[in-house]
Design an enzyme around this catalytic site. Structure first.
Site, PDB file in Angstrom:
ATOM      1  N   PRO A  17       0.800  -1.316  -0.142  1.00  0.00           N
ATOM      2  CA  PRO A  17      -0.002  -0.004  -0.163  1.00  0.00           C
ATOM      3  C   PRO A  17       0.734   1.339   0.015  1.00  0.00           C
ATOM      4  O   PRO A  17       1.361   1.503   1.033  1.00  0.00           O
ATOM      5  CB  PRO A  17      -0.905  -0.281   1.236  1.00  0.00           C
TER       6      PRO A  17
ATOM      7  N   ASP B 225       6.090   2.115   1.689  1.00  0.00           N
ATOM      8  CA  ASP B 225       5.066   1.036   1.870  1.00  0.00           C
ATOM      9  C   ASP B 225       4.517   0.989   3.439  1.00  0.00           C
ATOM     10  O   ASP B 225       5.021   1.225   4.352  1.00  0.00           O
ATOM     11  CB  ASP B 225       6.049  -0.324   2.032  1.00  0.00           C
ATOM     12  N   HIS B 226       3.108   1.423   3.432  1.00  0.00           N
ATOM     13  CA  HIS B 226       2.281   1.703   4.350  1.00  0.00           C
ATOM     14  C   HIS B 226       2.259   0.549   5.642  1.00  0.00           C
ATOM     15  O   HIS B 226       1.988   0.499   6.696  1.00  0.00           O
ATOM     16  CB  HIS B 226       0.884   2.186   4.312  1.00  0.00           C
ATOM     17  N   ARG B 227       2.862  -0.710   5.226  1.00  0.00           N
ATOM     18  CA  ARG B 227       2.702  -1.811   6.056  1.00  0.00           C
ATOM     19  C   ARG B 227       3.913  -1.736   6.874  1.00  0.00           C
ATOM     20  O   ARG B 227       3.903  -2.145   8.052  1.00  0.00           O
ATOM     21  CB  ARG B 227       3.048  -2.944   5.325  1.00  0.00           C
ATOM     22  N   ILE B 228       4.938  -1.005   6.484  1.00  0.00           N
ATOM     23  CA  ILE B 228       6.173  -0.898   7.282  1.00  0.00           C
ATOM     24  C   ILE B 228       6.243   0.732   7.685  1.00  0.00           C
ATOM     25  O   ILE B 228       6.757   0.748   8.775  1.00  0.00           O
ATOM     26  CB  ILE B 228       7.526  -1.105   6.297  1.00  0.00           C
TER      27      ILE B 228
END
Length: 304
Positions: free
Chosen positions: A102, A277-280
């Site tokens: 994302p 990366d919005h996961r990280i």
């Protein structure tokens, strides 16, 4: 009269499709156009000699087959060139990135005056010693590397449902190769001086031009920089190179009126866009990195 007319044979000039038990007759270009468009030649009425299907018949059939919605169904034209190995791998990786990571983007306009001054002062010596021009990308590599040590989330990567924090800063640099994109990786940038970066960068660039770059040199990056300013691009957002957490896109420097101490001055401003990366990486972590980047770009002497 009406019944007789209904059984009359069609005029001699009227094209007709081939019978099911006949092999369609067609010109080579008509066959290629039909194949590209996914058309069954047996259903296309041929207007050429002895019912041969010609290019005009394919185009007419395609036009008559358009959906009522107005979308175009027409034979494809031009050359069909398969992806080479590098392009195929890049396409797979970038598609994976868009599908799984994302993305979010932060943009900042940075004053490049100090970086330009540095290049003017140091560039001639580096060119004499290493035979390469000191580029803005080389300077940015030296600036960004220690920032990634300070902001480890930007130098991380996703592994399943875990985050790997890298203890090395290996920065990929997007480079052009015959109109295609390759991303060779400069290793251990956090430990290199500007001179060492210029030397190693020049070697990588030569390997890309000569097509001697190895697969190992194109993999294992922890962060990527993509600079398109030399092509006149003002600003852009870049797709993250998986499994990395972020990529920095750099546009060209443009003399821009800005406020300084109550005065309006012309300054060379460039647009930097960080894709994360919005996961990280969350928004605050990315914003802190961009704040540090602004300080370093506008005061590079502190690091260099």
């Amino acid at each position: 009269d009406g019944e007789a007319a209904s059984h009359a044979p069609p005029p001699a000039s009227e094209p007709s499709a081939v019978k099911p038990d006949q092999k369609p007759r067609a010109t080579p270009i008509a066959r290629r156009l039909a194949r590209n468009a996914g058309l069954d030649l047996g259903r296309v009425a041929g207007s050429g000699p002895r019912g041969r299907v010609v290019r005009a018949d394919i185009e007419k059939h395609a036009a008559q087959s358009r959906p009522e919605s107005g979308s175009t169904v027409a034979p494809a034209r031009g050359r069909l060139v398969p992806f080479d190995t590098v392009r195929r791998i890049a396409a797979q990786r970038l598609t994976e990135s868009v599908r799984t990571a994302p993305h979010f983007h932060l943009t900042a306009h940075l004053d490049m005056s100090a970086c330009n001054d540095l290049r003017r002062k140091v560039g001639p010596r580096i060119e004499r010693e290493y035979g390469t021009r000191l580029s803005l990308t080389m300077v940015l590599l030296r600036i960004v590397a220690p920032l990634l040590v300070e902001h480890p989330l930007l130098n991380a990567s996703a592994e399943g449902e875990a985050v790997r924090y890298h203890d090395r800063v290996d920065i990929g640099v997007a480079m052009d190769r015959d109109g295609g994109l390759v991303v060779p990786v400069l290793r251990d940038v956090q430990e290199k001086s500007l001179d060492e970066i210029a030397r190693d960068f020049a070697k990588l660039a030569a390997s890309v031009r000569d097509r001697t770059i190895t697969p190992a040199e194109l993999s294992g990056g922890t962060f990527t920089i993509s600079n398109l300013g030399m092509f006149g691009v003002d600003a852009f957002t870049a797709i993250i190179n998986p499994p990395e957490a972020a990529i920095l896109a750099v546009g060209r420097s443009v003399d821009t009126p800005v406020g300084r101490d109550g005065r309006i001055e012309l300054r060379p401003m460039a647009t930097f866009c960080l894709s994360s990366d919005h996961r990280i990486v969350d928004g605050v972590a990315a914003a802190r990195f961009m704040s540090s980047l602004r300080d370093a770009v506008e005061n590079p002497g502190v690091l260099l």
